[in-house]
Write an enzyme that holds these catalytic residues in place. Structure first.
Site, mmCIF file in Angstrom:
data_model
loop_
_atom_site.group_PDB
_atom_site.id
_atom_site.type_symbol
_atom_site.label_atom_id
_atom_site.label_comp_id
_atom_site.label_asym_id
_atom_site.label_seq_id
_atom_site.Cartn_x
_atom_site.Cartn_y
_atom_site.Cartn_z
ATOM 1 N N ASP A 12 -11.058 -11.420 1.972
ATOM 2 C CA ASP A 12 -10.046 -10.522 1.393
ATOM 3 C C ASP A 12 -8.717 -10.834 2.070
ATOM 4 O O ASP A 12 -8.671 -11.530 3.097
ATOM 5 C CB ASP A 12 -10.454 -9.059 1.664
ATOM 6 N N SER A 13 -7.658 -10.276 1.528
ATOM 7 C CA SER A 13 -6.342 -10.439 2.144
ATOM 8 C C SER A 13 -6.296 -9.781 3.529
ATOM 9 O O SER A 13 -5.456 -10.115 4.341
ATOM 10 C CB SER A 13 -5.291 -9.786 1.255
ATOM 11 N N CYS A 75 -11.510 -9.356 -3.175
ATOM 12 C CA CYS A 75 -10.122 -8.946 -3.369
ATOM 13 C C CYS A 75 -9.793 -9.199 -4.828
ATOM 14 O O CYS A 75 -10.008 -10.311 -5.329
ATOM 15 C CB CYS A 75 -9.240 -9.791 -2.453
ATOM 16 N N GLU A 156 -4.067 0.757 4.176
ATOM 17 C CA GLU A 156 -4.179 -0.145 5.328
ATOM 18 C C GLU A 156 -3.536 0.481 6.570
ATOM 19 O O GLU A 156 -3.977 0.288 7.690
ATOM 20 C CB GLU A 156 -3.518 -1.482 4.974
ATOM 21 N N CYS A 188 -8.862 -2.556 -6.860
ATOM 22 C CA CYS A 188 -8.404 -3.060 -5.567
ATOM 23 C C CYS A 188 -9.417 -2.600 -4.534
ATOM 24 O O CYS A 188 -9.842 -1.434 -4.554
ATOM 25 C CB CYS A 188 -7.020 -2.495 -5.248
ATOM 26 N N HIS A 190 -9.164 -1.869 -1.588
ATOM 27 C CA HIS A 190 -8.719 -0.847 -0.630
ATOM 28 C C HIS A 190 -8.958 0.571 -1.155
ATOM 29 O O HIS A 190 -8.969 1.519 -0.385
ATOM 30 C CB HIS A 190 -7.217 -0.980 -0.362
#
Ligand code: DGL
Length: 269
Positions: A12-13, A75, A156, A188, A190
């Site tokens: 993932d990023s 992601c 995040e 997403c 997140h």
């Protein structure tokens, strides 16, 4: 190491993809995971396709070095930008999977003829990849997509379940684009952390679709069908990040529910 004992690579990023890694680890406790969070290049959601593709190639080199049998792009932004390229690049060395196809398949099976909302980063929404894949299903699904770029950095930073996050979430969800939806895709990795607040906005009346469990089930099915299920966990999982800070270590607890030992792995050195 036998074919089946090879690890599952997940990237993932940053650390958002740990929501997917967590679901995989829970459903497949005998599988070893090698996780790569590209924290040096976070967020991917605002990057160009070319930039994300070059990071994805570097990361898959790391995962291939670990002999991963599967490379799971945890992601949405990277799935949209780099899945095709990674498939070609990796060829027979590993099976490449993304987080979009399992979700689209699920939506096709459960929401045909319905109005389904989608929220994600700018990159994911602008790529139109969900729309193209949903259209291919020919299931009369009306997809209503909205870019919600503040949500991933907000999560995040540990901003959820507070007044600031609530205001941002509500402001996005009030957007006309999402009017009348009967389900909402969290596009997403997140967003599972704010699933509860999102669901509360709709008074828990519509399903909020989080890809982590759906993707983990997809991975399991693939391993089963191909006789690639590991029968025991021989070594610990590994978690790499391309940029290391204490705050990333602390955030892993939010996403993986336990603190994990992050190892610094610079991508360009
Ligand atoms: N986790 C990424 C995704 O699923 C978004 C975060 C980012 O923009 O890097 O799209």
């Amino acid at each position: 190491m036998t074919e089946a004992q090879r690890p599952i690579g997940i990237f993932d990023s940053g650390i958002g993809g740990l929501t997917v890694a967590k679901a995989v680890a829970e459903l497949l406790p005998k599988e070893r995971i090698v996780y790569f969070g590209d924290t040096a290049h976070l967020p991917y959601g605002d990057k160009s396709t070319a930039a994300i593709q070059s990071y994805a190639i570097k990361i898959s080199d790391v995962l291939l070095k670990h002999q991963c049998k599967v490379i799971l792009i945890a992601c949405n932004s990277a799935s949209a930008a780099a899945y095709q390229l990674l498939k070609e690049y990796t060829a027979s060395r590993a099976k490449v999977m993304n987080v979009i196809d399992p979700m689209v398949q699920y939506v096709g099976e459960h929401f045909s003829g319905k109005r389904v909302g989608l929220i994600g980063t700018k990159r994911t929404i602008a790529s139109n990849v969900y729309q193209r894949k949903v259209d291919k299903l020919e299931a009369s699904i009306q997809l209503q997509s909205l870019a919600t770029p503040l949500l991933a950095p907000m999560v995040e930073e540990g901003f959820f379940n507070n007044d600031v996050s609530q205001t941002i979430i509500t402001t996005y969800l009030q957007d006309k684009t999402l009017e009348g939806i009967e389900a909402l895709i969290l596009g997403c990795t997140h967003y599972p952390l704010i699933k509860e607040s999102i669901s509360a906005y709709y008074s828990h009346h519509i399903p909020i679709l989080d890809s982590s469990g759906i993707v983990a089930a997809y991975v399991k099915e693939y391993l089963q069908k191909n006789n690639l299920l590991s029968d025991q966990l021989t070594t610990e999982h590994k978690f790499y990040v391309s940029d290391y800070t204490r705050s990333f270590v602390e955030s892993t607890k939010l996403f993986f529910q336990t603190e994990v030992e992050l190892e610094h792995y610079p991508l360009w050195e």
